[in-house]
Design a protein around this motif. Structure first.
Motif, PDB file in Angstrom:
ATOM      1  N   GLU A 530     -11.880 -32.293 -24.862  1.00 22.73           N
ATOM      2  CA  GLU A 530     -13.078 -32.200 -25.711  1.00 22.73           C
ATOM      3  C   GLU A 530     -13.984 -33.406 -25.479  1.00 22.73           C
ATOM      4  O   GLU A 530     -15.206 -33.279 -25.399  1.00 22.73           O
ATOM      5  CB  GLU A 530     -12.673 -32.103 -27.181  1.00 22.73           C
ATOM      6  N   GLY A 531     -13.361 -34.602 -25.362  1.00 15.90           N
ATOM      7  CA  GLY A 531     -14.156 -35.798 -25.078  1.00 15.90           C
ATOM      8  C   GLY A 531     -14.800 -35.725 -23.712  1.00 15.90           C
ATOM      9  O   GLY A 531     -15.971 -36.101 -23.538  1.00 15.90           O
ATOM     10  N   ASP A 532     -14.052 -35.226 -22.713  1.00 10.75           N
ATOM     11  CA  ASP A 532     -14.612 -35.093 -21.360  1.00 10.75           C
ATOM     12  C   ASP A 532     -15.771 -34.111 -21.354  1.00 10.75           C
ATOM     13  O   ASP A 532     -16.789 -34.327 -20.676  1.00 10.75           O
ATOM     14  CB  ASP A 532     -13.535 -34.608 -20.388  1.00 10.75           C
ATOM     15  N   ARG A 533     -15.621 -33.020 -22.111  1.00  9.95           N
ATOM     16  CA  ARG A 533     -16.703 -32.028 -22.158  1.00  9.95           C
ATOM     17  C   ARG A 533     -17.964 -32.642 -22.768  1.00  9.95           C
ATOM     18  O   ARG A 533     -19.074 -32.434 -22.262  1.00  9.95           O
ATOM     19  CB  ARG A 533     -16.261 -30.801 -22.966  1.00  9.95           C
ATOM     20  N   LYS A 534     -17.797 -33.427 -23.812  1.00  8.57           N
ATOM     21  CA  LYS A 534     -18.950 -34.065 -24.446  1.00  8.57           C
ATOM     22  C   LYS A 534     -19.667 -34.999 -23.469  1.00  8.57           C
ATOM     23  O   LYS A 534     -20.895 -35.012 -23.372  1.00  8.57           O
ATOM     24  CB  LYS A 534     -18.499 -34.845 -25.680  1.00  8.57           C
ATOM     25  N   LYS A 535     -18.859 -35.796 -22.707  1.00  6.41           N
ATOM     26  CA  LYS A 535     -19.460 -36.704 -21.724  1.00  6.41           C
ATOM     27  C   LYS A 535     -20.200 -35.936 -20.643  1.00  6.41           C
ATOM     28  O   LYS A 535     -21.297 -36.326 -20.221  1.00  6.41           O
ATOM     29  CB  LYS A 535     -18.374 -37.580 -21.093  1.00  6.41           C
ATOM     30  N   LEU A 536     -19.597 -34.832 -20.170  1.00  6.58           N
ATOM     31  CA  LEU A 536     -20.233 -34.036 -19.127  1.00  6.58           C
ATOM     32  C   LEU A 536     -21.548 -33.429 -19.615  1.00  6.58           C
ATOM     33  O   LEU A 536     -22.546 -33.415 -18.885  1.00  6.58           O
ATOM     34  CB  LEU A 536     -19.295 -32.923 -18.676  1.00  6.58           C
ATOM     35  N   LEU A 537     -21.542 -32.933 -20.847  1.00  4.76           N
ATOM     36  CA  LEU A 537     -22.767 -32.346 -21.392  1.00  4.76           C
ATOM     37  C   LEU A 537     -23.857 -33.407 -21.550  1.00  4.76           C
ATOM     38  O   LEU A 537     -25.036 -33.144 -21.297  1.00  4.76           O
ATOM     39  CB  LEU A 537     -22.475 -31.678 -22.739  1.00  4.76           C
ATOM     40  N   GLU A 538     -23.464 -34.609 -21.973  1.00  9.34           N
ATOM     41  CA  GLU A 538     -24.446 -35.692 -22.065  1.00  9.34           C
ATOM     42  C   GLU A 538     -25.004 -36.031 -20.687  1.00  9.34           C
ATOM     43  O   GLU A 538     -26.209 -36.241 -20.520  1.00  9.34           O
ATOM     44  CB  GLU A 538     -23.801 -36.937 -22.681  1.00  9.34           C
ATOM     45  N   GLU A 539     -24.119 -36.071 -19.688  1.00 10.82           N
ATOM     46  CA  GLU A 539     -24.524 -36.372 -18.314  1.00 10.82           C
ATOM     47  C   GLU A 539     -25.491 -35.311 -17.808  1.00 10.82           C
ATOM     48  O   GLU A 539     -26.548 -35.624 -17.223  1.00 10.82           O
ATOM     49  CB  GLU A 539     -23.263 -36.409 -17.443  1.00 10.82           C
ATOM     50  N   ARG A 572     -30.321 -24.380 -12.640  1.00 13.37           N
ATOM     51  CA  ARG A 572     -28.939 -24.471 -12.183  1.00 13.37           C
ATOM     52  C   ARG A 572     -28.129 -25.399 -13.094  1.00 13.37           C
ATOM     53  O   ARG A 572     -26.993 -25.105 -13.458  1.00 13.37           O
ATOM     54  CB  ARG A 572     -28.899 -24.979 -10.737  1.00 13.37           C
ATOM     55  N   LEU A 573     -28.744 -26.528 -13.463  1.00  8.61           N
ATOM     56  CA  LEU A 573     -28.069 -27.464 -14.349  1.00  8.61           C
ATOM     57  C   LEU A 573     -27.804 -26.845 -15.719  1.00  8.61           C
ATOM     58  O   LEU A 573     -26.738 -27.020 -16.303  1.00  8.61           O
ATOM     59  CB  LEU A 573     -28.902 -28.736 -14.505  1.00  8.61           C
ATOM     60  N   LYS A 574     -28.782 -26.100 -16.228  1.00 14.79           N
ATOM     61  CA  LYS A 574     -28.603 -25.456 -17.525  1.00 14.79           C
ATOM     62  C   LYS A 574     -27.480 -24.421 -17.476  1.00 14.79           C
ATOM     63  O   LYS A 574     -26.706 -24.267 -18.432  1.00 14.79           O
ATOM     64  CB  LYS A 574     -29.916 -24.809 -17.977  1.00 14.79           C
ATOM     65  N   HIS A 575     -27.401 -23.708 -16.342  1.00 16.21           N
ATOM     66  CA  HIS A 575     -26.320 -22.728 -16.183  1.00 16.21           C
ATOM     67  C   HIS A 575     -24.962 -23.433 -16.180  1.00 16.21           C
ATOM     68  O   HIS A 575     -23.996 -22.950 -16.792  1.00 16.21           O
ATOM     69  CB  HIS A 575     -26.499 -21.950 -14.881  1.00 16.21           C
ATOM     70  N   GLU A 576     -24.881 -24.588 -15.492  1.00 15.80           N
ATOM     71  CA  GLU A 576     -23.636 -25.354 -15.472  1.00 15.80           C
ATOM     72  C   GLU A 576     -23.264 -25.804 -16.878  1.00 15.80           C
ATOM     73  O   GLU A 576     -22.080 -25.800 -17.251  1.00 15.80           O
ATOM     74  CB  GLU A 576     -23.778 -26.557 -14.543  1.00 15.80           C
ATOM     75  N   MET A 577     -24.282 -26.199 -17.675  1.00 15.67           N
ATOM     76  CA  MET A 577     -24.006 -26.615 -19.054  1.00 15.67           C
ATOM     77  C   MET A 577     -23.463 -25.449 -19.869  1.00 15.67           C
ATOM     78  O   MET A 577     -22.562 -25.622 -20.701  1.00 15.67           O
ATOM     79  CB  MET A 577     -25.280 -27.176 -19.692  1.00 15.67           C
ATOM     80  N   GLU A 578     -24.003 -24.239 -19.643  1.00 10.22           N
ATOM     81  CA  GLU A 578     -23.514 -23.069 -20.363  1.00 10.22           C
ATOM     82  C   GLU A 578     -22.047 -22.797 -20.035  1.00 10.22           C
ATOM     83  O   GLU A 578     -21.260 -22.400 -20.904  1.00 10.22           O
ATOM     84  CB  GLU A 578     -24.374 -21.854 -20.005  1.00 10.22           C
ATOM     85  N   GLU A 579     -21.669 -23.017 -18.762  1.00  5.08           N
ATOM     86  CA  GLU A 579     -20.282 -22.808 -18.366  1.00  5.08           C
ATOM     87  C   GLU A 579     -19.361 -23.832 -19.032  1.00  5.08           C
ATOM     88  O   GLU A 579     -18.239 -23.513 -19.434  1.00  5.08           O
ATOM     89  CB  GLU A 579     -20.150 -22.907 -16.840  1.00  5.08           C
ATOM     90  N   ILE A 580     -19.851 -25.080 -19.130  1.00  9.34           N
ATOM     91  CA  ILE A 580     -19.039 -26.135 -19.733  1.00  9.34           C
ATOM     92  C   ILE A 580     -18.804 -25.869 -21.220  1.00  9.34           C
ATOM     93  O   ILE A 580     -17.743 -26.175 -21.764  1.00  9.34           O
ATOM     94  CB  ILE A 580     -19.720 -27.506 -19.526  1.00  9.34           C
TER      95      ILE A 580
END
Length: 598
Positions: A530-539, A572-580
């Protein structure tokens, strides 16, 4: 932890033959540094005053080489570590690179590697130049246009992404960019504009598809694309026509000193801790390993790859995380364990408490353990430790119980040796004395889980003697003997049944404890993910914001096609965020932990 560094040390030596080598002295300093690091690197042309700025960031007047001193004979990247003046629990790592464009060296390729390493290792990159930001200054910063040839984001075979897409990903990992202009003399076009506006005006693109326009735009495009977080500082001449290296502090112009103070304040306040993909914060030890990985790659003739470097670092860190977690387990066990425990449940609860602490340490340090290999290794080692703990607990209990039996049965043994039971009614007296001895044994505290087993072993050892006493007991009838034998047979059968029940209970307890361990590993891994997902979404969010700004700038400057390509990258980035965001992002990772069995 404060780092005792009275002076800078060479981190990466650049030999006269152009061969790069990481220095052991610097690695030893970094290896002892387990705090997060804020890494500020400075690059720029030869004798432009960059070392002076780095000394001021270290709150020192001297340290890094100023001009042609003894230190300048050793080329490369020099390092100075100081407690961060604004961030408690962080270390400020300053990296001063050798002057670029040294005519005596005459090796522009080697300069590019030094510049690339400064980019790869820093969280803030300061580029130092003199005069103004004009075309000549842009031409001198040609190293930035060559970064795509000297740095890779993805390893070969990592997918079908095109070079343009990969270079666009540099923004995820590149440092913040500060352009420091020394000996600035312009009036900023005679109107009130900020230093940052001056830099952005200098980075505006020239319309048209001519070769001249392409050459003009190339360095500007690279800076805009690779370094969306940009800042500009200007410095007046420090004292007339003399270089800052040749002037005493008291002779420096107040305006220059004020500008330097503003520069230092900005770096101290805004520079972020160094991170690697995924938002993992880099410690000093990790920074040293990164430096070794990148330099070894360059020495081999290959191009440094961020993904490969992070994977190599993950191997080192995850192995260390397992070792550190096991060390914490043993430390916690040493503080909590009092063997033997009275029950198996008490022992398993002790193990569970220590296991929980070990897992917490592992989760805090591990990174990119995507297939769960290192967590499974930790689980297996903890299981082995649990088994060893059980053996030690049994041994401690056996020793204590054996000692208690030996002490309490001494009187009984003496009476046997003296023949006190070889008389009519002796067998009944023997049984009574043995019963009293067993009663006293049961009252002994702290015997542990082997109390009953040791007692049964003792009683079995006395059966033959009991039978002998029984045979010589003249006062017992044959009928009574048969009754006693039958009772003993029934007692043994009952004991065998109890042993079977105890074995079944142990099996159930083992299964229960394995399930508890599984659930604890699952819970802590889910929290980490969950913490990793939050960091990835912020990135990802930062990248989207930066690309939206760049798209707006391209539209304003009339570059419609490039703006459209930027929009495709944004989508593309937004699509990646949706997957995350999807639940499957975590559930698939959780499944991998136990896919290989435990």
């Amino acid at each position: 932890m404060e780092i005792p560094m009275p002076a800078p040390v060479c981190l990466i030596e650049n030999s006269p033959a152009g061969e790069l080598q990481v220095q052991q002295e610097a690695l030893q300093v970094l290896a002892e540094m387990h705090q997060p690091v804020v890494v500020v690197a400075v690059a720029g042309l030869y004798r432009t005053g960059k070392s002076y700025l780095m000394n001021k960031l270290a709150s020192k007047r001297t340290g890094f080489s100023l001009g042609s001193t003894e230190q300048s004979h050793t080329k490369g990247i020099w390092m100075w570590c100081e407690p961060h003046p604004r961030r408690a629990g962080h270390t400020l790592v300053l990296l001063d690179t050798e002057g670029l464009g040294d005519v005596e060296k005459g090796d522009t390729k080697n300069d590019t590697w030094i510049f690339a390493l400064a980019v790869l290792l820093s969280s803030t990159l300061v580029y130092n130049s003199k005069g103004t930001i004009d075309q000549q200054a842009m031409d001198q910063l040609h190293y930035v246009t060559e970064l795509t040839e000297h740095i890779k984001v993805k390893a070969a075979g990592g997918g079908s992404r095109q070079d343009g897409e990969e270079s666009a990903d540099f923004v995820r990992f590149f440092p913040a960019f500060v352009w420091a202009v020394q000996d600035f003399t312009l009036e900023l076009d005679g109107r009130e504009i900020s230093k940052d506006e001056y830099l952005e005006n200098a980075l505006k693109l020239k319309p048209g598809g001519t070769k001249e326009a392409q050459l003009y735009n190339l360095p500007r495009k690279c800076i805009r694309q690779f370094f969306p977080a940009r800042k500009c500082f200007i410095f007046v001449q420090p004292a007339g026509q003399r270089d800052v290296e040749d002037v005493r502090e008291a002779e420096l112009k107040p305006e220059f000193q004020e500008q330097v103070a503003g520069f230092c304040h900005h770096i101290w306040e805004t520079s972020q801790p160094k991170t690697i993909p995924g938002g993992h914060v880099v410690t000093g030890a990790m920074l040293g390993n990164l430096a070794v990985t990148y330099v070894d790659t360059i020495r081999s003739g290959a191009v440094p790859c961020m993904e490969s470097a992070v994977l190599a670092l993950a191997q080192i860190e995850n192995s260390a995380a397992v070792q550190e977690a096991m060390a914490v387990y043993e430390q916690q066990l040493g503080q909590r364990a009092v063997l033997p425990t009275e029950t198996a449940d008490e022992l398993l609860e002790l193990h569970a408490q220590c296991e929980r602490e070990a897992l917490r340490v592992f989760m805090a340090r591990s990174l990119k353990d995507d297939d769960g290999r290192f967590q499974r290794e930790l689980m297996h080692q903890l299981e082995e430790q649990k088994q060893d703990l059980c053996r030690r607990n049994k041994l401690a209990s056996t020793e204590r119980c054996t000692a208690a039996v030996k002490e309490l049965s001494g009187e009984l043994d003496d009476r046997i040796k003296q023949g006190l039971y070889a008389v009519p009614g002796g067998y009944r007296r023997f049984l009574e004395d043995q019963r009293q001895m067993v009663q006293r044994y049961r009252q002994v505290p702290g015997k542990g889980i082997k109390a009953n087993a040791v007692l049964q072993e003792f009683l079995q050892s006395k059966e033959a003697m009991g039978q002998s006493i029984l045979q010589t007991d003249k006062g017992l009838t044959k009928k009574k003997e048969k009754e006693m034998a039958a009772q003993q047979a029934q007692a043994k059968a009952a004991e065998r049944e109890q042993q079977i029940l105890r074995q079944e209970a142990k099996l159930q307890q083992k299964l229960k404890d394995q399930d508890r361990s599984y659930q604890e590993n699952l819970r802590q891994l889910e929290e980490k993910l969950e913490g990793d997902r939050k960091k990835l979404l912020e990135e990802q969010g930062k990248m989207v914001d930066q690309k939206l700004k760049e798209k707006a700038a391209l539209l304003t400057e009339g570059f419609q096609e490039e703006a459209q390509r930027m929009e495709e990258k944004i989508q593309r980035l937004k699509h990646e965020m949706e997957e995350i965001v999807k639940p499957s992002w975590i559930s698939s990772a959780l499944g991998k932990l136990f896919s290989c069995g435990f």
